[in-house]
Enzyme design. Structure first.
Site, PDB file in Angstrom:
ATOM      1  N   HIS A 139       0.833  -1.203   0.000  1.00  0.00           N
ATOM      2  CA  HIS A 139       0.000   0.000   0.000  1.00  0.00           C
ATOM      3  C   HIS A 139       0.867   1.253   0.000  1.00  0.00           C
ATOM      4  O   HIS A 139       0.694   2.166  -0.819  1.00  0.00           O
ATOM      5  CB  HIS A 139      -0.911  -0.027   1.226  1.00  0.00           C
ATOM      6  CG  HIS A 139      -1.780   1.185   1.383  1.00  0.00           C
ATOM      7  ND1 HIS A 139      -3.145   1.141   1.217  1.00  0.00           N
ATOM      8  CD2 HIS A 139      -1.483   2.461   1.707  1.00  0.00           C
ATOM      9  CE1 HIS A 139      -3.644   2.357   1.420  1.00  0.00           C
ATOM     10  NE2 HIS A 139      -2.645   3.178   1.732  1.00  0.00           N
ATOM     11  N   GLU A 140       1.829   1.305   0.930  1.00  0.00           N
ATOM     12  CA  GLU A 140       2.661   2.508   1.049  1.00  0.00           C
ATOM     13  C   GLU A 140       3.529   2.714  -0.197  1.00  0.00           C
ATOM     14  O   GLU A 140       3.650   3.821  -0.714  1.00  0.00           O
ATOM     15  CB  GLU A 140       3.544   2.428   2.299  1.00  0.00           C
ATOM     16  CG  GLU A 140       2.791   2.235   3.607  1.00  0.00           C
ATOM     17  CD  GLU A 140       1.688   3.250   3.834  1.00  0.00           C
ATOM     18  OE1 GLU A 140       1.697   4.330   3.191  1.00  0.00           O
ATOM     19  OE2 GLU A 140       0.800   2.980   4.643  1.00  0.00           O
ATOM     20  N   HIS A 196       1.661   4.224  -3.049  1.00  0.00           N
ATOM     21  CA  HIS A 196       1.459   5.671  -2.990  1.00  0.00           C
ATOM     22  C   HIS A 196       2.548   6.389  -3.794  1.00  0.00           C
ATOM     23  O   HIS A 196       2.294   7.405  -4.444  1.00  0.00           O
ATOM     24  CB  HIS A 196       1.490   6.159  -1.546  1.00  0.00           C
ATOM     25  CG  HIS A 196       0.168   6.078  -0.848  1.00  0.00           C
ATOM     26  ND1 HIS A 196      -0.983   6.647  -1.339  1.00  0.00           N
ATOM     27  CD2 HIS A 196      -0.179   5.500   0.327  1.00  0.00           C
ATOM     28  CE1 HIS A 196      -1.987   6.426  -0.503  1.00  0.00           C
ATOM     29  NE2 HIS A 196      -1.520   5.730   0.511  1.00  0.00           N
ATOM     30  N   GLU A 200      -6.096   6.726  -2.313  1.00  0.00           N
ATOM     31  CA  GLU A 200      -6.087   5.685  -1.284  1.00  0.00           C
ATOM     32  C   GLU A 200      -6.515   4.344  -1.861  1.00  0.00           C
ATOM     33  O   GLU A 200      -5.929   3.301  -1.559  1.00  0.00           O
ATOM     34  CB  GLU A 200      -7.004   6.071  -0.123  1.00  0.00           C
ATOM     35  CG  GLU A 200      -6.330   6.840   0.981  1.00  0.00           C
ATOM     36  CD  GLU A 200      -5.240   6.033   1.662  1.00  0.00           C
ATOM     37  OE1 GLU A 200      -5.473   4.861   2.023  1.00  0.00           O
ATOM     38  OE2 GLU A 200      -4.141   6.576   1.834  1.00  0.00           O
ATOM     39  N   HIS A 208      -9.662   7.919   3.353  1.00  0.00           N
ATOM     40  CA  HIS A 208      -9.604   6.491   3.638  1.00  0.00           C
ATOM     41  C   HIS A 208     -10.990   5.842   3.573  1.00  0.00           C
ATOM     42  O   HIS A 208     -11.099   4.622   3.472  1.00  0.00           O
ATOM     43  CB  HIS A 208      -8.998   6.244   5.017  1.00  0.00           C
ATOM     44  CG  HIS A 208      -7.569   6.665   5.124  1.00  0.00           C
ATOM     45  ND1 HIS A 208      -7.190   7.953   5.435  1.00  0.00           N
ATOM     46  CD2 HIS A 208      -6.418   5.977   4.948  1.00  0.00           C
ATOM     47  CE1 HIS A 208      -5.865   8.032   5.461  1.00  0.00           C
ATOM     48  NE2 HIS A 208      -5.375   6.845   5.158  1.00  0.00           N
TER      49      HIS A 208
END
Length: 537
Positions: A350-351, A354, A374, A439
């Site tokens: 996920h990170e 980004h 997100e 989110h």
């Protein structure tokens, strides 16, 4: 979970970084033979020439200049030229666009959200007033306000604005760096954008069992640095945090490189500080491999450069974040009640995703575009989990299920089949979606992706039970996760821009489905049906 637009320090730019639009026409291909695919430089020149004749379509006009930042070429020579724009020398935020042309240079359209051409560059509100409007409790300004044209609001209208940077700390201890756009005519705050985003040899990890690791020999020891993946490494933050004061970071938590004597890392328990480092390193390895092997993308920016992880950030810090300014992922150890260490495979993916979003569409982290930002990280995290095929952390459509402890009161952070199961996320679009925390507004796109991949109704996948509804009562038959992921990635990297909203995302994914599978394909029609099923019509 997190992201933000970096400078071009790792972006691969064309040899001539700044190219201004001038008059000109694309030359047709020679009759009777296929056109020769253009070079990136040639495609960029053609795109800029085409803008001179398509001013109204791309909201061009006097005082504007365009800068090519990236060209993507399809196998058939079709080009997609991504540009930013300025007006009277001021950056137009939300004025970025992508020009699409055939191999011969024929116009195939453009992607962008700007509602009309900018027309003002003289502020009425002084910079000092803008600073006062931007500053909130426990925040300090950094640097001087800068004039911009802000067009990332819901109506995409360009407005002259002061852009003010403030720094501080988020409520849970995450560093904070906010850019506030203040209308230079009225003094009204147009947009606030947080640019630090949160989430959440061999090694014995906490979540994924014993995993292989590529490391670097250094004398008689080994470093947790992977020479096969851009020298991506993992370091110990030493339970310190980033400390910023009066706009200057006087201390950044360290990333002391982990070393080991025998190249066998961790013990599978948190008593060994390198255990969660194994998880973080493995997570970035799998994410790197996924992007490379599925999409041909090498590294976050596609240039082969690695990033780094910081683990053991802060004390009982129950989150993780991506920060463009350090090109790194940072993970806390959790609070021991609701969350364990935030280093699971899907959190790492996920990170890191980004960063990919930041390097491509650069979706603004606010409103509907923030929800899409997100959701992109959640979507790619799910895809990476399935790709990794790890028996200890099987692929699923749950977000953060490994790091969640009993104190949270639910099995995961988010649920893609029915996002509202977390108590906050939206299952489908409404006029208030843009007002939700990013989110939670991400739920619309997460639900779309699940329906597109797996379809509606009840089913069990890898031992996890799902039951996905539709807002319009329709029945959706999924096209499979691989096709759904490819469509989303192409939409992100080829058609989405910084201000893309849910309506724009529908168009972008339909364009992507056309490119990949054809306008009359099952994939195309299912994309349309899945968006309708979450009320994006």
């Amino acid at each position: 979970m997190t992201r933000r637009a970096f400078t071009s320090r790792r972006t691969v730019l064309l040899a001539s970084a700044t190219l201004l639009a001038t008059a000109g026409t694309a030359l047709p291909a020679s009759a009777g033979r296929a056109p020769t695919p253009p070079t990136p430089q040639k495609a960029a020149e053609r795109a800029l020439h085409a803008l001179a004749e398509r001013g109204a379509q791309v909201r061009g006009g006097d005082g504007q200049a365009f800068r090519v930042v990236r060209v993507t070429l399809d196998r058939d020579g079709t080009s997609h030229t991504r540009m930013t724009r300025t007006y009277d020398g001021l950056p137009v935020l939300g004025g970025d666009l992508v020009v699409h042309q055939s191999a011969s240079g024929a116009w195939r359209g453009s992607s962008g959200t700007l509602a009309e051409a900018p027309a003002d560059s003289s502020p009425e509100v002084p910079a000092k007033t803008a600073e006062k409007r931007a500053v909130t409790k426990h925040r300090k300004t950094k640097g001087s306000p800068a004039l911009v044209v802000e067009a990332r609001t819901g109506d995409h209208q360009p407005r002259l604005a002061w852009r003010v940077q403030t720094v501080g700390t988020q409520a849970d201890g995450t560093p904070s760096r906010v850019f506030t756009s203040v209308d230079a005519a009225t003094g009204k705050v147009l947009l606030r954008e947080e640019t630090v985003r949160t989430a959440a040899g061999d090694g014995q990890s906490l979540y994924t069992g014993t995993v292989p690791l590529e490391t670097t020999a250094s004398g008689s020891t080994f470093q947790l640095k992977d020479p096969t993946r851009g020298n991506t490494y993992t370091g110990d933050a030493g339970n310190q945090t980033d400390l910023c004061f009066l706009g200057w970071c006087i201390r950044r938590a360290p990333a002391t490189l982990f070393t080991d004597a025998d190249n066998h890392w961790g013990t599978g328990t948190t008593s060994d500080r390198s255990t969660v480092a194994v998880d973080a390193q493995f997570g970035t390895n799998m994410t790197w491999d996924f992007y490379k092997n599925v999409f041909g993308r090498t590294g976050i920016e596609g240039d082969g450069a690695g990033s780094y992880n910081r683990v053991h950030y802060g004390s009982s810090y129950a989150n993780a974040f991506w920060d463009d300014s350090c090109f790194c992922m940072t993970y806390g150890d959790g609070d021991g009640t609701q969350f364990g260490p935030l280093t699971s495979l899907d959190v790492a993916a996920h990170e890191m995703s980004h960063g990919v979003t930041s390097a491509t569409a650069n979706l603004t982290y606010s409103g509907e575009s923030g929800g899409l930002n997100e959701a992109t990280s959640d979507i790619m995290a799910a895809a990476v989990e399935f790709y990794a095929n790890n028996s200890n952390d099987v692929g699923d459509y749950l977000v953060g299920e490994e790091v969640v402890l009993s104190g949270l009161g639910r099995a995961a952070l988010r649920f893609m089949d029915k996002p509202s199961k977390d108590g906050n996320s939206a299952d489908s679009w409404s006029s208030t979606t843009k007002n939700l925390d990013v989110h939670y507004s991400s739920g619309v796109a997460n639900h779309f992706y699940y329906l597109l991949s797996e379809g509606s109704g009840a089913k069990t996948i890898n031992g996890v039970s799902y039951n996905s509804p539709t807002s319009n009562g329709s029945t959706i038959t999924g096209i499979g996760r691989d096709a759904a992921t490819r469509i989303w990635y192409r939409a992100l990297t080829t058609y989405m821009t910084s201000s893309t909203d849910y309506k724009g995302a529908r168009t972008a994914t339909l364009n992507a489905a056309t490119d990949l599978y054809g306008a009359g394909s099952t994939q195309y029609s299912t994309v349309a049906a899945a968006w309708s099923a979450v009320n994006v019509t």
